[in-house]
Write a protein that holds these residues in place. Structure first.
Motif, mmCIF file in Angstrom:
data_model
loop_
_atom_site.group_PDB
_atom_site.id
_atom_site.type_symbol
_atom_site.label_atom_id
_atom_site.label_comp_id
_atom_site.label_asym_id
_atom_site.label_seq_id
_atom_site.Cartn_x
_atom_site.Cartn_y
_atom_site.Cartn_z
ATOM 1 N N ALA A 1 0.717 -1.264 -0.059
ATOM 2 C CA ALA A 1 0.181 -0.223 0.049
ATOM 3 C C ALA A 1 1.124 1.271 0.227
ATOM 4 N N VAL A 2 2.469 1.281 0.582
ATOM 5 C CA VAL A 2 2.911 1.845 0.871
ATOM 6 C C VAL A 2 4.148 2.699 0.004
ATOM 7 N N GLY A 3 3.861 1.676 -1.575
ATOM 8 C CA GLY A 3 4.800 1.127 -2.734
ATOM 9 C C GLY A 3 6.156 0.682 -1.804
ATOM 10 N N LEU A 4 6.104 -0.417 -0.823
ATOM 11 C CA LEU A 4 7.309 -0.969 -0.540
ATOM 12 C C LEU A 4 6.736 -2.595 -0.458
ATOM 13 N N GLY A 5 5.832 -2.749 -1.469
ATOM 14 C CA GLY A 5 5.919 -4.185 -1.879
ATOM 15 C C GLY A 5 7.225 -5.631 -1.952
ATOM 16 N N SER A 6 8.170 -4.517 -2.416
ATOM 17 C CA SER A 6 8.783 -5.573 -3.022
ATOM 18 C C SER A 6 10.095 -5.603 -1.552
ATOM 19 N N LEU A 7 9.693 -5.289 -0.642
ATOM 20 C CA LEU A 7 10.454 -4.988 0.787
ATOM 21 C C LEU A 7 10.772 -6.688 1.420
ATOM 22 N N PHE A 8 9.034 -6.930 1.209
ATOM 23 C CA PHE A 8 8.659 -7.665 2.396
ATOM 24 C C PHE A 8 9.375 -9.530 2.643
ATOM 25 N N ALA A 9 9.439 -9.641 3.054
ATOM 26 C CA ALA A 9 10.051 -11.266 3.135
ATOM 27 C C ALA A 9 9.166 -12.026 4.104
ATOM 28 N N PRO A 10 10.172 -13.067 4.970
ATOM 29 C CA PRO A 10 9.107 -14.092 5.517
ATOM 30 C C PRO A 10 10.208 -13.795 6.618
ATOM 31 N N TRP A 11 10.391 -12.555 7.791
ATOM 32 C CA TRP A 11 10.763 -12.094 8.228
ATOM 33 C C TRP A 11 12.002 -13.293 9.204
ATOM 34 N N LEU A 12 10.175 -13.652 10.330
ATOM 35 C CA LEU A 12 10.504 -14.838 11.117
ATOM 36 C C LEU A 12 11.160 -16.402 10.824
ATOM 37 N N GLY A 13 10.406 -16.748 9.260
ATOM 38 C CA GLY A 13 11.236 -17.509 8.523
ATOM 39 C C GLY A 13 13.017 -17.976 8.659
ATOM 40 N N LEU A 14 13.145 -16.499 8.121
ATOM 41 C CA LEU A 14 14.313 -16.808 7.924
ATOM 42 C C LEU A 14 15.922 -16.768 8.836
ATOM 43 N N GLU A 15 16.441 -17.493 7.956
ATOM 44 C CA GLU A 15 17.557 -17.584 9.518
ATOM 45 C C GLU A 15 18.402 -15.765 9.393
ATOM 46 N N SER A 16 18.138 -15.643 8.585
ATOM 47 C CA SER A 16 18.954 -14.253 8.767
ATOM 48 C C SER A 16 18.489 -12.665 9.625
ATOM 49 N N SER A 17 16.813 -13.294 9.367
ATOM 50 C CA SER A 17 16.216 -11.832 9.820
ATOM 51 C C SER A 17 15.601 -12.593 10.781
ATOM 52 N N ALA A 18 15.028 -13.663 11.620
ATOM 53 C CA ALA A 18 14.797 -13.709 12.669
ATOM 54 C C ALA A 18 14.837 -14.007 13.927
ATOM 55 N N LEU A 19 15.643 -13.685 13.965
ATOM 56 C CA LEU A 19 16.185 -12.763 15.681
ATOM 57 C C LEU A 19 16.100 -11.353 15.855
ATOM 58 N N VAL A 20 16.545 -10.765 14.732
ATOM 59 C CA VAL A 20 16.208 -9.164 14.958
ATOM 60 C C VAL A 20 14.957 -8.944 14.714
ATOM 61 N N THR A 21 14.099 -10.160 14.290
ATOM 62 C CA THR A 21 12.022 -9.563 14.288
ATOM 63 C C THR A 21 11.901 -9.823 15.369
ATOM 64 N N LEU A 22 12.492 -11.002 15.987
ATOM 65 C CA LEU A 22 11.684 -10.565 17.448
ATOM 66 C C LEU A 22 12.041 -9.831 18.087
ATOM 67 N N SER A 23 13.174 -9.657 18.198
ATOM 68 C CA SER A 23 13.903 -8.452 19.178
ATOM 69 C C SER A 23 13.276 -7.240 18.697
ATOM 70 N N LEU A 24 12.694 -6.679 17.601
ATOM 71 C CA LEU A 24 12.130 -5.318 17.530
ATOM 72 C C LEU A 24 10.409 -6.216 17.602
ATOM 73 N N ILE A 25 10.357 -7.263 17.804
ATOM 74 C CA ILE A 25 8.491 -7.019 18.402
ATOM 75 C C ILE A 25 8.221 -6.992 20.019
ATOM 76 N N SER A 26 9.752 -7.638 20.465
ATOM 77 C CA SER A 26 9.739 -7.404 21.930
ATOM 78 C C SER A 26 9.914 -5.789 22.064
ATOM 79 N N VAL A 27 11.002 -4.698 21.576
ATOM 80 C CA VAL A 27 10.973 -3.829 21.404
ATOM 81 C C VAL A 27 9.028 -2.853 21.293
ATOM 82 N N TRP A 28 8.393 -3.860 20.963
ATOM 83 C CA TRP A 28 7.413 -3.359 20.578
ATOM 84 C C TRP A 28 6.440 -3.076 21.579
#
Lengths: 277, 316
Positions: free
Chosen positions: B154-181
């Motif tokens: 909707a904001v034109g950044l559709g290509s940025l999406f990835a299954p962040w929680l499932g990827l080895e490279s991004s899962a930890l940072v994603t979980l950290s950000l959820i905790s930050v939230w």
């Protein structure tokens, strides 16, 4: 207000509104979609449920295939009993520590404050062994004992601050009249501690209601699960059933949100009060 | 504080005082000692034992710690969890605290309307169970539901999406950000309370000198609330190095993918309680808990000796 001031204030509100949306958006999304049929959950997740998409099928499933009411009552019992004991024993100890002069009182206060910083969770291995040998494994009593031990240090710390603010004349007048110490505490001091309850609640009650670790370690049967653990296990089992998952999440969210909205003024006042500087 | 004790209690007979102390302090001290301090000490003691298959226990000194830190079978997952925990903590420090400070700064602006409403709403996630928050975000970020990818599109950044929680490279940072939230409300509230305690005269003096809101915030308010910021940091440290619920409820005890989100709390749980891959081992579990205890103690000591001493406390 000048135009410049107005623009500034508007931009501040925009930032705060944007963050507020980020904070409650996900929660609203889950609750909203829990009242919809499956096709609408996926078809238009951002739409409110309407006459054609409204459905309680998820909730029916949760009631049918989990012991959600048992979980609620377990959580309520554990939280309320723990809260009562933390407040009672905490206030009594805080009173003795602030009111009576005795050798070792500083050392005792320090000893009691260890628990504020060191998580009791690290003693889980021994706690489980103790509960097993005492025959308390898989009982709500075990949870209550652990939570009271966990909540006491912070509540003693907060309640001490409150007791220090009570005018000395009040107790001394009672003492001159020959009122026994225990009655001074229970009839003069304790009623004055009512405002402290909200502060103690934020720091001790919320963590107890939300805890996953100790129910996971100490309870094993459905009849002793709390809401947090019960819902967690339900979610794991029905992970592909989106209606049920969203309904179970909402059922865990709604009571907390309801109580929070009713008590938020006192809770926030408690949190921002002088007790934590 | 001698002056806080009235003369009457100071003149009390010893036996009577002892009786009162026993009555008032007895229950709290007994429960606290028995279910909080004793288990901590007993767990540390148990970490110097090992048990054979028959269940008998033998004293082995520090051998469990040698295994934990020296045997690759144990040390690799341990250091992995420790490293992940450091990243988890770093994300909190770099994201949660600045956002908390900024929100507190905005909320404490004089004459702001709807203050109470914003405060209530922004603190709401902090009140919820970590399990619920973790799972809700799991759904929102899931490619199956498509809410997150839809929002980005909707904001034109559709290509940025990835299954962040499932990827080895991004899962930890994603979980950290959820905790930050979820926990940004805590620094926000504590710093907000500290900001409210700054005397008006100080701010007025600065305003008379012609300073704007920004400069007043950075040059006057922020230095004054530094003690609170360091308190928030140490609270975050203790909470992070003891975290478990979020990883367990989103990723399970195995902290996948491929242990990319394993932190000390989940490592402790697996060691102590066991899982699909291994049997529970209480003595090794105790060793892990003991190491966690010393890590937390080290953080607390650093705070007390370095930060607390350097930061001057301003008495108002």
């Amino acid at each position: 207000m000048t135009a410049e001031q107005r623009a500034k204030s508007l931009s501040v509100h925009l930032v705060l509104i944007a963050y507020s949306v980020l904070a409650v958006g996900p929660i609203l999304l889950v609750v909203m979609n829990s009242f919809k049929v499956r096709s609408a959950i996926f078809g238009s997740p951002l739409a409110l449920p309407d006459a054609t998409t409204f459905s309680l099928v998820g909730y029916e499933k949760v009631f049918r295939s989990s012991h959600i009411l048992t979980y609620y009552s377990n959580s309520l019992i554990v939280t309320l009993v723990s809260m009562a004991l933390v407040l009672l024993f905490g206030a009594m100890a805080a009173w003795a520590l602030t009111e009576y002069r005795f050798r070792g009182s500083t050392a005792l206060a320090l000893f009691l404050s260890i628990g504020i910083m060191v998580p009791i969770r690290l003693g889980s291995v021994a706690i489980l062994n103790m509960m097993r040998s005492a025959g308390l494994n898989d009982t709500l009593t075990a949870l209550v004992l652990v939570y009271v031990a966990q909540g006491l240090p912070m509540s003693i710390f907060i309640l001490s601050e409150f007791i220090q603010q009570i005018p000395k004349d009040l107790r001394d007048a009672a003492r001159c009249d020959g009122v026994p110490e225990t009655r001074i505490f229970f009839e003069v001091v304790a009623p004055l501690l009512r405002p402290a309850i909200a502060t103690v609640a934020v720091f001790t009650i919320v963590p107890i209601w939300n805890d996953l670790w100790f129910p996971l370690i100490l309870t094993s049967s459905d009849s002793t699960h709390t809401v947090t653990l019960g819902v967690q296990q339900f979610l794991g089992q029905y992970i592909t059933d989106w209606n049920s998952v969203l309904a179970a999440l909402s059922m865990a969210i709604l009571p907390v949100v309801l109580i929070y909205v009713i008590l938020s003024r006192q809770l926030i006042a408690g949190l921002t009060s002088g007790a934590v500087k | 504080m001698p002056e806080s004790v009235s003369n009457i209690t100071a003149q009390m007979p010893r036996a009577k005082l002892a009786g009162l102390l026993l009555f008032f302090l007895g229950p709290a001290v007994a429960i606290y000692t028995l279910f909080s301090i004793y288990p901590l000490v007993a767990t540390m003691a148990l970490s110097t034992y090992t048990s054979d298959p028959s269940g008998a226990r033998y004293f082995v000194g520090l051998a469990n710690f040698e295994t934990l830190l020296g045997d690759a079978l144990w040390s690799k997952p341990f250091w992995n969890a420790f490293g992940n925990n450091l990243i988890f903590f770093a994300v909190h420090m770099c994201v949660q605290n600045p956002i908390g400070i900024a929100l507190a700064g905005l909320l404490s602006l004089p004459g702001l309307r709807l203050k109470g409403f914003y405060r209530t709403v922004m603190f709401l996630p902090t009140m919820l169970s970590v399990v619920i928050v973790g799972f809700s975000w799991n759904l929102i970020l899931s490619p199956l539901w498509g809410v997150a990818s839809g929002a980005l599109k909707a904001v034109g950044l559709g290509s940025l999406f990835a299954p962040w929680l499932g990827l080895e490279s991004s899962a930890l940072v994603t979980l950290s950000l959820i905790s930050v939230w979820q926990f940004v409300g805590i620094p926000m509230m504590l710093i907000y309370a500290a900001l409210l305690n700054i005397p008006e005269e100080l701010i007025d003096a600065a305003r008379v000198d012609g300073l704007g809101h920004f400069r007043i915030f950075f040059h006057i308010k922020l230095p004054l609330v530094l003690p609170t910021i360091s308190l928030v940091s140490v609270l975050t440290f203790v909470a992070n190095f003891n975290a478990f619920d979020l990883i367990y409820s989103v990723k399970g005890a195995l902290a996948g993918p491929n242990f990319a989100t394993d932190i000390l709390g989940t490592f402790f749980y697996r060691t102590f309680f066991g899982n699909q891959l291994q049997l529970g081992n209480p003595t090794m579990g105790s060793a892990v808990a003991t190491v966690m205890f010393f890590i937390i103690l080290l953080g607390l000591c650093l705070y007390l000796f370095l930060v607390q001493r350097r930061v001057r406390r301003y008495a108002f």
